[in-house]
Design an enzyme around this catalytic site. Structure first.
Site, PDB file in Angstrom:
ATOM      1  NE  ARG A 127       0.321  -2.280   1.248  1.00 61.23           N
ATOM      2  CZ  ARG A 127       1.017  -1.175   1.342  1.00 61.23           C
ATOM      3  NH1 ARG A 127       2.259  -1.151   0.939  1.00 61.23           N
ATOM      4  NH2 ARG A 127       0.479  -0.081   1.824  1.00 61.23           N
TER       5      ARG A 127
ATOM      6  CD  GLU B  93      -1.189   0.863   8.289  1.00 61.53           C
ATOM      7  OE1 GLU B  93      -1.039   2.020   8.749  1.00 61.53           O
ATOM      8  OE2 GLU B  93      -1.348   0.634   7.078  1.00 61.53           O
TER       9      GLU B  93
ATOM     10  CE  LYS C  59      -2.928   5.128   4.084  1.00 62.96           C
ATOM     11  NZ  LYS C  59      -2.091   3.933   4.251  1.00 62.96           N
TER      12      LYS C  59
HETATM   13  C1  3PG Z   1       0.861   2.836   3.287  1.00 63.08           C
HETATM   14  O1  3PG Z   1       0.196   1.867   2.993  1.00 63.08           O
HETATM   15  O2  3PG Z   1       0.577   3.553   4.248  1.00 63.08           O
HETATM   16  C2  3PG Z   1       2.004   3.232   2.420  1.00 63.08           C
HETATM   17  O3  3PG Z   1       2.258   2.312   1.443  1.00 63.08           O
HETATM   18  C3  3PG Z   1       3.249   3.557   3.142  1.00 63.08           C
HETATM   19  O4  3PG Z   1       3.969   4.315   2.265  1.00 63.08           O
HETATM   20  P1  3PG Z   1       5.558   4.349   2.269  1.00 63.08           P
HETATM   21  O5  3PG Z   1       6.013   3.007   1.810  1.00 63.08           O
HETATM   22  O6  3PG Z   1       5.930   5.445   1.313  1.00 63.08           O
HETATM   23  O7  3PG Z   1       5.988   4.655   3.667  1.00 63.08           O
END
Ligand code: 3PG
Length: 319
Positions: free
Chosen positions: A45, A41, A129
């Protein structure tokens, strides 16, 4: 279930990445692929997300690449144009979901509360999600929401790591887990793609949890099976458990008459039989589906590889 969502479930883990430098895109995608996980994914960002998705789609067409952190309909348009196969969002935004649905691209919107889930259901969704997973109550929150929303499946992300991923995956409401733990910002910033590959490898094998279950030895007849089983039991202090076709003792199964495999068979147990089969099929191995074994509920419990290995038939069994 949508084919893409089904595949995400079979991979079981979705690496989430933030790609700042375009030149990191392919090494990162290759690190996941090398570890046997051709899914990722790419988050919106950075301004590089659309370019990264396009590059992966063009250069690595077998990679199941999705767009993450999608918060505006324009980002859906951008991701679809770049070739994304699925969309993940941190929140439930009706316009974003509807834009995905107009483009016929699977969408997993971020939900953390019963209100979010009810809204997702009213948009026709049955997989979302669960974000931010750990901060929102983790697995106990998912279990608590299972009463009213039993039909919903979840992709938890946010705080998932090597230590807690298996607890989530073992719950049948979990489609797959996601997170940055395989490719954290430090690894990517320092160009440590070998570490990304190693972390992914660790995560995959932690998920499968392969271990030797038993070795089946083909004996000529019942008498021979009893002789060898008795010897092993007395030598090592194992209990004997006699069934109709075989005698189990320790990690051995002495067959009362020749069974599959020239010499016998080897059983490898796994936490997730169907995910393991999917992995091996993707690698080119074949299964002899005529030998599938099911439990009383009709769940697949064992599957034999079509080919023998060093004179042994090998099967995977569900732990
Ligand atoms: C996301 O966008 O799914 C999360 O920021 C992932 O979270 P993590 O950095 O705690 O794995």
């Amino acid at each position: 279930m949508d084919e893409i969502i089904r595949k995400i479930g079979l991979y079981g883990i979705v690496p989430v990445v933030k790609i700042e430098r375009p030149e990191d895109t392919l090494p990162l995608a290759k690190a996941f692929c090398n570890a046997g996980l051709p899914v990722m994914e790419v988050t919106y960002r950075t301004n590089n997300a659309e370019g990264a998705i396009r590059e992966i789609t063009t250069e690595m067409p077998d990679m199941l690449v999705g767009a993450g952190t999608v918060i505006e309909p324009s980002q859906v348009e951008s991701a679809v144009k770049a070739g994304a196969k699925f969309i993940v969002t941190p929140n439930l935004d009706v316009e974003v979901v509807k834009t995905c649905q107009r483009h016929n691209i699977p969408v997993l919107p971020g939900c953390a509360t019963p209100t979010d889930i009810a809204a997702a259901m009213s948009l026709g969704l049955n997989v979302v999600k669960f974000f931010p997973a750990e901060a929102s109550g983790g697995l106990s929150m998912i279990k608590a929401m299972n009463g009213p929303f039993g039909m919903m499946k979840f992709l938890p992300t946010g705080g998932i790591n090597l230590d807690n991923m298996l607890d989530y995956l073992k719950n049948d409401k979990i489609l797959a887990v996601g997170g940055t733990f395989m490719a954290n910002e430090g690894f990517v910033r320092d160009g440590q793609f070998d570490r990304v590959e190693m972390m992914t490898h660790l995560a995959m094998f932690k998920m499968y949890g392969f271990s030797l279950a038993h070795i089946g030895i083909n004996c000529g007849d019942e008498q021979e099976a009893k002789k060898w089983a008795g010897l092993m039991a007395s030598m090592f202090g194992f209990d004997c458990d006699e069934g109709t076709g075989a005698i189990f003792t320790g990690c051995f199964e002495f067959m009362k008459e020749p069974y599959l495999g020239e010499r016998g068979h080897i059983a490898i147990a796994t936490n997730f039989l169907e995910r393991a089969m999917f992995r091996f099929e993707t690698m080119g191995f074949k299964f002899d589906r005529s030998q599938d074994k099911f439990n009383d509920r009709g769940d697949l419990r064992a599957a034999y590889f079509a080919d023998e290995f060093f004179g042994f038939a090998v099967h995977l069994i569900q732990k």
